[in-house]
Write a protein that holds these residues in place. Structure first.
Motif, PDB file in Angstrom:
ATOM      1  N   TRP A  18     -10.034  -1.317  -4.885  1.00  0.00           N
ATOM      2  CA  TRP A  18      -9.854  -0.339  -3.815  1.00  0.00           C
ATOM      3  C   TRP A  18     -10.005   1.080  -4.354  1.00  0.00           C
ATOM      4  N   GLU A  64      -2.709   5.204  -2.801  1.00  0.00           N
ATOM      5  CA  GLU A  64      -3.887   4.429  -2.420  1.00  0.00           C
ATOM      6  C   GLU A  64      -4.526   4.993  -1.158  1.00  0.00           C
ATOM      7  N   PRO A  72      -9.206   4.917  -3.571  1.00  0.00           N
ATOM      8  CA  PRO A  72      -8.301   5.667  -2.692  1.00  0.00           C
ATOM      9  C   PRO A  72      -9.047   6.443  -1.613  1.00  0.00           C
ATOM     10  N   HIS A 118      -7.480  -1.760   3.345  1.00  0.00           N
ATOM     11  CA  HIS A 118      -6.895  -1.924   2.014  1.00  0.00           C
ATOM     12  C   HIS A 118      -6.390  -3.346   1.835  1.00  0.00           C
ATOM     13  N   VAL A 137       0.858  -1.186   0.000  1.00  0.00           N
ATOM     14  CA  VAL A 137       0.000   0.000   0.000  1.00  0.00           C
ATOM     15  C   VAL A 137       0.891   1.232   0.000  1.00  0.00           C
TER      16      VAL A 137
END
Length: 322
Positions: free
Chosen positions: A226, A190, A228, A251, A165
């Motif tokens: 995912w 992210e 952000p 995440h 991540v």
């Protein structure tokens, strides 16, 4: 000798970990051979850590936030390693070691390990051996590895391709400065964390958070699994640090449940393989005696405009093949 070092490292010996990282950072051929042997010995102990990349412009408060986050994690019983890529000294080419002074409390935490590494002029200031250092930290039992970039050049791209991540720290007031934010950073991040959201900065931080959320709609997410997240808080006060870690966990859960985390790491490993091959090929090319003799003349011809770079490259290539 390597077996003994590997055993000590796996047992969590901090001195052994430091020696191992020194080996992987060394450019001496005998040290590189020992480093490869060491990594081969410990590979079955790697891959279990949470790999977190963190970037931001100088002055955004990376070290302060990392110290807060690291303390939060060690208080939960986790072991945290911080690979802080330190700007190299212009005189000695060695690490200035500034991060250990900026993370004073974390540096003396028995469940934390901080290793500043000299950037040595590599792409965007990212140390060439950060990946290997990360594996050694995992083998030594550190279950969270944070890789901090210097926040300049293209170091973000390099770090984003070695972690699970990627977190970007932003300053309050970003709403007034969105045009100055690199498009590439928003494409890579992210999690965005607006830092220094304390005191008089809180209003600006809220505005920056809203503007960043709006800006992210213009970019395709890094992963289809995912979206952000944009958070705000303060490394100085600790506000938002727990929420940041909870978002990191969300995440990981999102990628894990989709089977995307394993695929992401596998892709990173393959790209790492070929980057190492390319590096070795380039080193071998420059070490060729014919290239050493011919290159200065061709460089002058290209610099003076007497020869196209493409033709000079072809002549160098032919000289290397003969």
């Amino acid at each position: 000798m390597t077996d003994a070092l590997a055993d000590k490292l796996i047992d969590g010996d901090r001195a052994a970990l430091a020696r191992g990282i020194t080996l992987v950072e060394s450019t001496r051929p005998e040290h590189q051979a020992r480093a490869r042997d060491l990594l081969t010995h410990v590979m079955d102990r790697t891959g279990k850590a949470w790999r977190v990349g963190l970037t931001g412009v100088p002055g955004v408060g990376k070290s302060t936030l990392i110290e807060r986050l690291g303390g939060h994690l060690t208080a939960q019983g986790r072991k945290v390693a911080v690979l802080a890529v330190d700007p190299s000294s212009s005189r000695t080419k060695g690490s200035i070691l500034g991060d250990k002074t900026r993370m004073g409390a974390l540096a003396v935490d028995r469940n934390a390990f901080i290793r500043p590494s000299p950037s040595a002029g590599s792409l965007g200031g990212v140390a060439r051996k950060t990946r290997e250092s990360m594996l050694l930290c995992e083998a030594a039992g550190y279950d969270v590895v944070i890789v901090e970039t210097v926040g300049v050049g293209q170091s973000e791209t390099v770090v984003a391709d070695m972690v699970d991540v990627f977190v970007a720290l932003m300053l309050p007031g970003a709403g007034d400065e969105l045009q100055g934010i690199k498009k590439g950073l928003l494409e890579l991040a992210e999690i965005l964390f607006v830092n220094k959201a304390d005191g008089e900065n809180d209003t600006r931080a809220r505005r920056a958070q809203r503007d960043l959320e709006a800006a992210l709609h213009l970019f395709a997410p890094v992963s289809p699994h995912w979206s952000p997240a944009v958070l705000r808080g303060s490394g100085l006060t600790g506000d938002g640090v727990e929420a940041l870690w909870e978002t990191v966990k969300k995440h990981r859960q999102a990628l894990d449940s989709a089977g995307a985390l394993h695929a992401k790491r596998s892709g990173q490993q393959v790209r790492w393989l070929w980057s190492m091959v390319e590096e070795r090929v380039l080193q071998s090319f420059h070490a060729d005696p014919d290239i050493k003799t011919l290159a200065p003349e061709l460089e002058r011809a290209v610099a003076d405009g007497r020869l196209p770079a493409s033709e000079a490259a072809e002549r160098l290539w032919r000289a290397n093949q003969n």
